[in-house]
Design a protein around this motif. Structure first.
Motif, short mmCIF file in Angstrom:
data_model
loop_
_atom_site.label_atom_id
_atom_site.label_comp_id
_atom_site.label_asym_id
_atom_site.label_seq_id
_atom_site.Cartn_x
_atom_site.Cartn_y
_atom_site.Cartn_z
N ASP A 170 6.03 6.80 -0.53
CA ASP A 170 7.32 5.71 -0.39
C ASP A 170 8.53 5.96 -0.84
OD1 ASP A 170 8.25 2.75 0.00
OD2 ASP A 170 8.23 2.97 -2.07
N VAL B 26 -0.25 3.65 -5.97
CA VAL B 26 0.95 3.13 -5.47
C VAL B 26 0.90 1.68 -6.47
CG1 VAL B 26 1.17 3.95 -3.24
CG2 VAL B 26 -0.29 1.76 -3.67
N ALA C 184 -4.01 9.00 -4.87
CA ALA C 184 -3.14 8.01 -4.23
C ALA C 184 -2.71 6.76 -4.70
CB ALA C 184 -3.66 7.85 -2.63
N THR D 32 0.59 7.69 1.27
CA THR D 32 0.79 6.64 0.36
C THR D 32 2.23 6.96 -0.23
OG1 THR D 32 -0.42 7.39 -1.19
CG2 THR D 32 -1.32 5.62 -0.16
N LEU E 30 0.72 -1.31 -0.04
CA LEU E 30 0.18 0.00 0.08
C LEU E 30 0.91 1.20 -0.04
CD1 LEU E 30 -2.84 -1.01 2.55
CD2 LEU E 30 -2.54 -1.84 0.30
N GLY E 31 1.97 1.12 -0.64
CA GLY E 31 2.95 2.14 -0.69
C GLY E 31 3.88 2.09 0.48
N LEU F 121 -4.84 10.25 2.07
CA LEU F 121 -4.40 9.12 1.43
C LEU F 121 -3.14 9.35 0.66
CD1 LEU F 121 -7.66 7.17 0.84
CD2 LEU F 121 -5.63 6.42 2.03
N LEU G 162 -0.70 6.29 7.00
CA LEU G 162 -1.73 5.66 6.24
C LEU G 162 -2.55 4.76 7.14
CD1 LEU G 162 -2.35 4.55 3.43
CD2 LEU G 162 -0.46 2.89 3.64
N ARG H 200 5.14 7.78 7.16
CA ARG H 200 3.88 7.60 6.21
C ARG H 200 3.13 6.26 6.48
NH1 ARG H 200 6.41 11.57 5.58
NH2 ARG H 200 6.24 13.04 3.69
N SER H 201 3.87 5.16 6.90
CA SER H 201 2.96 3.92 7.19
C SER H 201 2.08 4.22 8.52
CB SER H 201 4.01 3.03 7.85
OG SER H 201 4.56 2.41 6.65
#
Length: 318
Positions: A238, A267, A265, A236, A31-32, A232, A221, A217-218
């Protein structure tokens, strides 16, 4: 059931015609920023019937995706997973007929191999009903044993948004409910991507600042997917894996840049080459699909599945 022994394993003697129906969702992992950690169940399914035969042997019928391509013997991944799962409980694979109707695209980053593994594990759970209870922790451990990573098998087993990690006691997971506004769009190209090749492009070490970037970011998210879909796009971002794999899927990388520049968003889905867009509403994902149709150099199939909240199921068929 009998105590007869076959190859060191007890024979699992069930009434001929006994059938277990298994349904397993597709998944999208990473998810990125959530590399090897976050996964999402998607309402796109493989349906399988496993029927006990009244004579020795193994029969396999595959319809839909993979028909004419996947092996029709003991090396079939669902059969391998089923046999392994039964063996861990001390039972040999009985003579069965496997009838699979597949809709999950293969080698596109939508968890098809993880779904096959989970299908075998769930088939074992169904066949062992009333004999051995395979709880959720055991199911996850069995599936991770075969798949190697829990990030795809966890959402396939349990649905929703899953966080997966590993401890000394084995793989663990936490399932979260996705905000109702989140509307996934999966863009599937005609070409495939090897997960092994994608992983081979990954460096063993990354800069400290990139690791910190992805940690933030995680965390964001998880909040965006469960509470605040308007975040979002930022959530996302990365720096750990997608840029390193871009050379192996240039059209994927280019379209993700186009989508993100337009505020979507987007990825890489799993190991790719499919693209996942986590839209904050249904209208946004329609806009994203139209943008790719205009910008793509080759055909991409736009799938608009809901989030699967239930995960894999196994039930006695009528």
């Amino acid at each position: 059931m009998t105590e007869a022994v076959v190859g060191g394993l007890r024979a699992l003697e069930l009434e001929p015609g006994t059938t277990v129906h298994v349904k397993v969702p597709a998944t999208t992992a990473n998810l990125g920023p959530g590399f090897d950690t976050l996964g999402l169940g998607l309402a796109l399914y493989d349906d399988l019937d496993i029927t006990v035969l009244d004579h020795p042997g193994l029969e396999i019928v595959v319809e839909g995706v993979g028909a004419g391509e996947v092996p029709l013997d003991e090396s079939h991944l669902v059969v391998r997973s089923l046999a392994h799962s039964l063996a861990t409980q001390g039972y040999a694979l009985p003579p069965i007929r496997l009838h699979a109707h597949n809709t999950i695209p293969h080698s596109r980053g939508l968890g098809s191999s993880g779904a096959a593994v989970v299908a075998g594990v769930m088939a074992a759970k169904g066949l062992l009903e009333g004999i051995v209870d395979l709880d959720s922790a055991t199911l996850l451990a069995l599936a991770t044993d075969l798949e190697g990573h829990p990030d795809n098998v966890a959402p396939a087993l349990f649905g929703g948004l899953t966080i997966a990690w590993t401890t000394e006691q084995g793989p663990q997971h936490k399932k979260l409910i996705v905000h109702r506004g989140v509307s996934p769009l999966v863009l599937v190209p005609e070409h495939v991507m090897s997960t092994a090749l994608a992983r081979s492009l990954q460096p063993k070490h990354v800069p400290h600042e990139d690791a910190v970037f992805n940690l933030s970011r995680s965390a964001l998210l998880v909040a965006a997917l469960t509470q605040s879909p308007e975040l979002l796009l930022a959530a996302t971002e990365d720096k750990l894996h997608q840029s390193y794999r871009a050379s192996a899927m240039p059209e994927t990388e280019r379209l993700i840049r186009v989508l993100r520049a337009a505020g979507h968003a987007a990825v890489v889905s799993g190991a790719g080459p499919s693209i996942l867009v986590l839209a904050s509403n249904p209208a946004e994902r329609l806009d994203a699909a139209a943008l790719v149709e205009r910008e793509a150099d080759s055909p991409w199939q736009a799938l608009m599945p809901a989030v699967d909240f239930r995960g894999a199921t196994a039930a006695a068929a009528d």
